[in-house]
Motif scaffolding. Structure first.
Motif, PDB file in Angstrom:
ATOM      1  N   GLY A 174      83.512   4.738 139.873  1.00  0.00           N
ATOM      2  CA  GLY A 174      83.570   4.318 141.269  1.00  0.00           C
ATOM      3  C   GLY A 174      82.986   5.402 142.152  1.00  0.00           C
ATOM      4  O   GLY A 174      82.872   6.565 141.751  1.00  0.00           O
ATOM      5  N   GLN A 175      82.603   5.020 143.355  1.00  0.00           N
ATOM      6  CA  GLN A 175      82.033   5.985 144.292  1.00  0.00           C
ATOM      7  C   GLN A 175      82.319   5.538 145.715  1.00  0.00           C
ATOM      8  O   GLN A 175      82.226   4.360 146.041  1.00  0.00           O
ATOM      9  N   ARG A 176      82.681   6.491 146.546  1.00  0.00           N
ATOM     10  CA  ARG A 176      82.921   6.228 147.967  1.00  0.00           C
ATOM     11  C   ARG A 176      82.052   7.171 148.785  1.00  0.00           C
ATOM     12  O   ARG A 176      82.181   8.396 148.673  1.00  0.00           O
ATOM     13  N   ARG A 177      81.167   6.596 149.587  1.00  0.00           N
ATOM     14  CA  ARG A 177      80.280   7.371 150.455  1.00  0.00           C
ATOM     15  C   ARG A 177      80.752   7.195 151.891  1.00  0.00           C
ATOM     16  O   ARG A 177      80.863   6.061 152.377  1.00  0.00           O
ATOM     17  N   THR A 178      81.037   8.282 152.564  1.00  0.00           N
ATOM     18  CA  THR A 178      81.591   8.234 153.918  1.00  0.00           C
ATOM     19  C   THR A 178      80.647   8.920 154.892  1.00  0.00           C
ATOM     20  O   THR A 178      80.213  10.054 154.664  1.00  0.00           O
ATOM     21  N   TYR A 179      80.350   8.229 155.982  1.00  0.00           N
ATOM     22  CA  TYR A 179      79.498   8.751 157.046  1.00  0.00           C
ATOM     23  C   TYR A 179      80.310   8.743 158.340  1.00  0.00           C
ATOM     24  O   TYR A 179      80.898   7.721 158.694  1.00  0.00           O
ATOM     25  N   ARG A 180      80.342   9.869 159.030  1.00  0.00           N
ATOM     26  CA  ARG A 180      81.150   9.987 160.241  1.00  0.00           C
ATOM     27  C   ARG A 180      80.319  10.501 161.405  1.00  0.00           C
ATOM     28  O   ARG A 180      79.515  11.421 161.264  1.00  0.00           O
ATOM     29  N   GLY A 181      80.558   9.901 162.576  1.00  0.00           N
ATOM     30  CA  GLY A 181      79.978  10.384 163.812  1.00  0.00           C
ATOM     31  C   GLY A 181      81.064  11.013 164.654  1.00  0.00           C
ATOM     32  O   GLY A 181      82.133  10.418 164.839  1.00  0.00           O
ATOM     33  N   LEU A 182      80.819  12.220 165.174  1.00  0.00           N
ATOM     34  CA  LEU A 182      81.829  12.967 165.914  1.00  0.00           C
ATOM     35  C   LEU A 182      81.477  13.069 167.389  1.00  0.00           C
ATOM     36  O   LEU A 182      80.306  13.176 167.772  1.00  0.00           O
ATOM     37  N   ARG A 183      82.522  13.059 168.200  1.00  0.00           N
ATOM     38  CA  ARG A 183      82.398  13.243 169.642  1.00  0.00           C
ATOM     39  C   ARG A 183      83.498  14.199 170.072  1.00  0.00           C
ATOM     40  O   ARG A 183      84.681  13.983 169.768  1.00  0.00           O
ATOM     41  N   ASN A 184      83.124  15.298 170.728  1.00  0.00           N
ATOM     42  CA  ASN A 184      84.086  16.333 171.124  1.00  0.00           C
ATOM     43  C   ASN A 184      84.892  16.818 169.922  1.00  0.00           C
ATOM     44  O   ASN A 184      86.097  17.051 170.005  1.00  0.00           O
ATOM     45  N   GLY A 185      84.221  16.937 168.779  1.00  0.00           N
ATOM     46  CA  GLY A 185      84.850  17.475 167.583  1.00  0.00           C
ATOM     47  C   GLY A 185      85.724  16.496 166.822  1.00  0.00           C
ATOM     48  O   GLY A 185      86.336  16.860 165.808  1.00  0.00           O
ATOM     49  N   ARG A 186      85.789  15.262 167.255  1.00  0.00           N
ATOM     50  CA  ARG A 186      86.669  14.273 166.620  1.00  0.00           C
ATOM     51  C   ARG A 186      85.850  13.126 166.040  1.00  0.00           C
ATOM     52  O   ARG A 186      84.958  12.605 166.702  1.00  0.00           O
ATOM     53  N   PRO A 187      86.144  12.701 164.793  1.00  0.00           N
ATOM     54  CA  PRO A 187      85.458  11.535 164.232  1.00  0.00           C
ATOM     55  C   PRO A 187      85.799  10.278 165.037  1.00  0.00           C
ATOM     56  O   PRO A 187      86.972   9.935 165.173  1.00  0.00           O
ATOM     57  N   VAL A 188      84.803   9.633 165.576  1.00  0.00           N
ATOM     58  CA  VAL A 188      85.038   8.440 166.387  1.00  0.00           C
ATOM     59  C   VAL A 188      84.439   7.179 165.758  1.00  0.00           C
ATOM     60  O   VAL A 188      84.883   6.069 166.037  1.00  0.00           O
ATOM     61  N   ILE A 189      83.425   7.354 164.913  1.00  0.00           N
ATOM     62  CA  ILE A 189      82.811   6.215 164.225  1.00  0.00           C
ATOM     63  C   ILE A 189      82.671   6.581 162.753  1.00  0.00           C
ATOM     64  O   ILE A 189      82.165   7.660 162.425  1.00  0.00           O
TER      65      ILE A 189
END
Length: 357
Positions: A253-268
């Motif tokens: 299995g594999q999980r790929r995670t992409y995160r967008g940060l705003r003011n240091g916090r993951p928001v998307i």
């Protein structure tokens, strides 16, 4: 092209001359959809391989012959001056696409391009070529693409949004393409528990990073930074799927995670979870099968969308949906102002001609 000032649904349907570029997994599905539609004239098809060149394109799509043969002659296809090229090779040849745009040919692709935010060299060149030729370029698809637009669209019902999370969880046991899974590390002992991906050094998968920017745009904001990482799930026992055997201790299995940060916090956040077992993985992820959208906000949103019926090969279903996302965009692309557009620039629409009556 469209001559009526009213929306397509309120006037005689326009017809568009289309060239289908490539006839692989996605391209063949798109070709069949184009041939089925009354608003498209398939005037040419580009194919790779001697087994396809010279064959009737209807037969290539699994349908009756239509009198158009596939070719690998690039010059002849460009000389047709189609309204749009439905461009679906494995990798985008940007020099070729630029030439099409300068020739006034609109281009839609399911290649690794969504907003262009991670294509700093190609994006301005595409924009310049599109303006020069009076044409439009669009990168779309299902995921990345359509599913991300859905997640962003659901925020439109929220007064406040704290974060948006989209998780794609797919049972991959019905997709017996061993080479694909081998490249991704399946069947091999993982070297690391977590592998970080630097968006600045990645050559492929850039579209996933760009969907974060697209959802941020739908929220009227910009991201400060992005991060991504890959986590393997190890098999706790030997696994025999019929088309492949994986040993205990290797990746199943594999999980790929992409995160967008705003003011240091993951928001998307976008997570892609591919698994070969429901009960023999460590870790055993618990996200529901399908596409899960969770919006932390006012109101809280928790939606699960599944494509395909139980027992169907969901990977094949989603390849169909990837092709349709591009096909459905063609009429709007042809009528759009010149330049590079994104999936969220398209009007809200369904699937014209899909209703069976």
């Amino acid at each position: 092209v469209q001559t009526c000032a009213l929306p397509i649904s309120r006037c005689e349907m326009a017809r568009y001359k289309v060239v289908q570029w490539s006839t692989g997994n996605i391209g063949t599905r798109a070709l069949g959809a184009l041939l089925d539609r009354d608003d498209f004239d398939v005037v040419g098809v580009h194919a790779f391989g001697s087994d396809k060149v010279g064959r009737d394109v209807g037969v290539l799509a699994g349908q009756s012959a239509v009198g158009v043969t596939a070719t690998d002659d690039v010059e002849a296809l460009i000389a047709l001056r189609p309204d749009c090229v439905n461009y679906m090779p494995r990798a985008i040849d940007y020099d070729l696409v630029l030439r099409m745009l300068r020739s006034g040919i609109n281009v839609v692709t399911t290649g690794d391009f969504v907003t262009g935010s991670h294509h700093p060299v190609e994006l301005p060149l595409l924009e310049e070529a599109a303006q020069q030729g009076g044409a439009t370029f669009l990168g779309t698809g299902f995921e990345p693409g359509f599913a991300n637009v859905v997640a962003g669209f659901l925020t439109g019902a929220c007064r406040r949004v704290h974060s948006v999370k989209l998780v794609e969880t797919l049972d991959c046991t019905t997709y017996p393409v061993q080479d694909v899974w081998k490249v991704l590390g399946f069947g091999k002992p993982p070297r690391e528990r977590v592998t970080h991906l630097d968006p600045a050094t990645q050559r492929y998968g850039l579209g996933y990073f760009e969907t974060l920017d697209m959802i941020a745009t739908m929220l009227g904001t910009e991201l400060d930074s992005k991060e991504a990482f890959v986590e393997p799930a190890v098999l706790t026992r030997d696994l025999d799927l019929g088309w492949v055997q994986y040993a205990a201790g290797t990746a199943g299995g594999q999980r790929r995670t992409y995160r967008g940060l705003r003011n240091g916090r993951p928001v998307i956040e976008l997570a892609i979870c591919w698994t070969m077992s429901d009960d023999a993985l460590d870790p055993q992820w618990t996200d529901p099968k399908g596409f899960s959208v969770v919006i932390e906000g006012t109101p809280h949103v928790d939606a699960v969308i599944r494509f395909g019926k139980p027992g169907e090969d969901v990977m094949t279903v989603l390849m169909d949906s990837t092709a349709i996302a591009a096909v459905n965009a063609i009429p709007f692309l042809c009528d759009a102002e010149p330049g590079v557009i994104t999936p969220i620039d398209l009007p809200i629409t369904g699937s014209p001609g899909a209703l069976q009556v």
